[in-house]
Design a protein around this motif. Structure first.
Motif, PDB file in Angstrom:
ATOM      1  N   LEU A  90      39.649  32.382  77.340  1.00  0.00           N
ATOM      2  CA  LEU A  90      40.136  31.388  76.378  1.00  0.00           C
ATOM      3  C   LEU A  90      41.648  31.467  76.335  1.00  0.00           C
ATOM      4  O   LEU A  90      42.211  32.561  76.270  1.00  0.00           O
ATOM      5  N   ASP A 100      45.742  23.528  67.340  1.00  0.00           N
ATOM      6  CA  ASP A 100      44.956  24.758  67.457  1.00  0.00           C
ATOM      7  C   ASP A 100      44.045  24.764  68.684  1.00  0.00           C
ATOM      8  O   ASP A 100      43.178  25.628  68.805  1.00  0.00           O
ATOM      9  N   ILE A 102      42.045  25.297  72.002  1.00  0.00           N
ATOM     10  CA  ILE A 102      41.839  26.457  72.866  1.00  0.00           C
ATOM     11  C   ILE A 102      41.071  25.982  74.097  1.00  0.00           C
ATOM     12  O   ILE A 102      39.976  25.425  73.989  1.00  0.00           O
ATOM     13  N   HIS A 114      37.325  22.494  76.504  1.00  0.00           N
ATOM     14  CA  HIS A 114      37.910  23.100  75.302  1.00  0.00           C
ATOM     15  C   HIS A 114      36.804  23.587  74.372  1.00  0.00           C
ATOM     16  O   HIS A 114      35.658  23.149  74.486  1.00  0.00           O
ATOM     17  N   LEU A 115      37.171  24.447  73.441  1.00  0.00           N
ATOM     18  CA  LEU A 115      36.288  24.744  72.320  1.00  0.00           C
ATOM     19  C   LEU A 115      36.393  23.581  71.348  1.00  0.00           C
ATOM     20  O   LEU A 115      37.421  22.908  71.282  1.00  0.00           O
ATOM     21  N   ALA A 120      37.820  26.276  67.323  1.00  0.00           N
ATOM     22  CA  ALA A 120      39.129  26.716  67.816  1.00  0.00           C
ATOM     23  C   ALA A 120      40.033  27.121  66.651  1.00  0.00           C
ATOM     24  O   ALA A 120      40.701  28.151  66.702  1.00  0.00           O
ATOM     25  N   LYS A 124      41.367  30.906  65.929  1.00  0.00           N
ATOM     26  CA  LYS A 124      42.810  31.139  65.862  1.00  0.00           C
ATOM     27  C   LYS A 124      43.209  31.780  64.533  1.00  0.00           C
ATOM     28  O   LYS A 124      44.017  32.692  64.503  1.00  0.00           O
TER      29      LYS A 124
END
Length: 159
Positions: A90, A100, A102, A114-115, A120, A124
């Protein structure tokens, strides 16, 4: 001792080495320790999971798998070449719209997607420095449907 027939010798010569190789591969995979990728918003790499306690263990889908990457590579082709159990990295990939964000990358550095935005942000803010193990749980689709990718994420307690 009984003398072996020719067909029995052929079987031994073929299957004995194959069995040994299979055993060695199985033992190596069984002893493999999950690690947190060094580029991830997780903790340090080379985690000894025997010394950690699981904070959260869950599955999630990779989003954005039908789009191409910025360099023009097809995420669908990359996902098609992946295998369940493969380690995932990641990396933060912020944009103006998704600060944000990821990204989900394979070990070759190719982006799969992506997440989800909510996950995400949660990773974070809440678990950004926790050690993690991220692997491909399953590949979905194929044929006339788009490929998809499900992840298995284990977040360990921060030490």
């Amino acid at each position: 001792m009984k003398k072996l027939k020719a067909w029995q010798i052929v079987l031994l010569v073929i299957f004995y080495p194959v069995g040994l190789v299979y055993l060695i591969v199985w033992l190596c995979k069984r002893n493999k320790q999950p690690t947190a990728p060094s580029d991830a918003p997780a903790g340090a790499a080379n985690i000894d999971v025997n010394k950690l306690v699981v904070e959260r263990d869950f599955h999630t889908k990779v989003v954005g798998v039908t789009f191409n990457n910025d360099d023009g590579t097809s995420r669908q082709a990359i996902i098609e070449s992946c295998k369940p159990g493969e380690d995932i990295i990641l990396k933060p990939v912020p944009t103006k719209e998704y600060p944000d964000a990821i990204g989900v990358f394979n070990k070759k550095g190719q982006q799969l997607g992506h997440l989800g935005a909510e996950l995400a942000s949660e990773i974070k803010t809440k678990w950004g420095h926790n050690p993690m193990s991220i692997t491909i749980a399953a590949l979905t689709g194929g044929g006339d449907r788009a490929y998809g990718c499900n992840l298995h994420i284990i977040i360990y307690q921060k030490q």
